[in-house]
Design a protein around this motif. Structure first.
Motif, PDB file in Angstrom:
ATOM      1  N   ASP A  28      44.455  44.534  36.384  1.00 29.06           N
ATOM      2  CA  ASP A  28      43.404  45.562  36.445  1.00 29.06           C
ATOM      3  C   ASP A  28      42.910  45.954  35.057  1.00 29.06           C
ATOM      4  O   ASP A  28      41.778  46.412  34.911  1.00 29.06           O
ATOM      5  N   LEU A  84      37.247  37.653  38.400  1.00 27.15           N
ATOM      6  CA  LEU A  84      37.347  39.036  37.946  1.00 27.15           C
ATOM      7  C   LEU A  84      36.397  39.322  36.793  1.00 27.15           C
ATOM      8  O   LEU A  84      36.159  38.447  35.950  1.00 27.15           O
ATOM      9  N   GLY A  93      38.779  43.247  35.170  1.00 21.70           N
ATOM     10  CA  GLY A  93      39.879  43.545  36.073  1.00 21.70           C
ATOM     11  C   GLY A  93      39.494  43.814  37.509  1.00 21.70           C
ATOM     12  O   GLY A  93      40.359  44.036  38.351  1.00 21.70           O
ATOM     13  N   GLN A  94      38.208  43.771  37.822  1.00 23.38           N
ATOM     14  CA  GLN A  94      37.734  44.040  39.177  1.00 23.38           C
ATOM     15  C   GLN A  94      37.291  42.759  39.858  1.00 23.38           C
ATOM     16  O   GLN A  94      36.598  41.930  39.249  1.00 23.38           O
ATOM     17  N   GLU A  95      37.660  42.596  41.115  1.00 21.84           N
ATOM     18  CA  GLU A  95      37.269  41.406  41.868  1.00 21.84           C
ATOM     19  C   GLU A  95      35.766  41.423  42.121  1.00 21.84           C
ATOM     20  O   GLU A  95      35.221  42.395  42.639  1.00 21.84           O
TER      21      GLU A  95
END
Length: 107
Positions: A16, A79, A82-84
């Motif tokens: 993340d 990513l 850190g975010q999908e």
């Protein structure tokens, strides 16, 4: 590209906290689907070789895969910070993988 997946896993907190684009790949070295994906993945990576690629061995009791709700191998999670942004499961088309890379480069 190799059949090697890291047994030591980063934590979800570490994932993340990533900055910039990254590819998180879940699978195993003995998985036929994982091996079949390596050719198209290598072809797509030719245009995105600067993107960090984390190859993580998945299986029972592996908490990182469960935190991403991985059910089938290989699962590629693209990513950005850190975010999908995108997810592909068992991709066999380098164009499909390239489209997902474009999302983390442009997002």
């Amino acid at each position: 590209m190799t059949d090697n997946y890291a047994v030591a896993q980063p934590t979800r907190t570490e994932i993340d906290a990533l900055t910039g684009p990254a590819l998180l790949e879940f699978g195993t070295g003995w998985c036929g689907h994982c091996r079949a994906t390596q050719g198209p993945l290598a072809a797509a990576f030719a245009s995105h070789d600067g993107v960090p690629h984390l190859r993580v061995e998945d299986g029972p009791g592996r908490t990182l895969g469960r935190s991403f709700r991985v059910k089938l191998w290989p699962t590629l999670i693209f990513l950005k910070d850190g975010q999908e942004v995108a997810r592909l499961v068992r991709p066999l088309d380098s164009a499909e993988i390239d489209q997902a890379f474009a999302l983390i480069d442009a997002f």
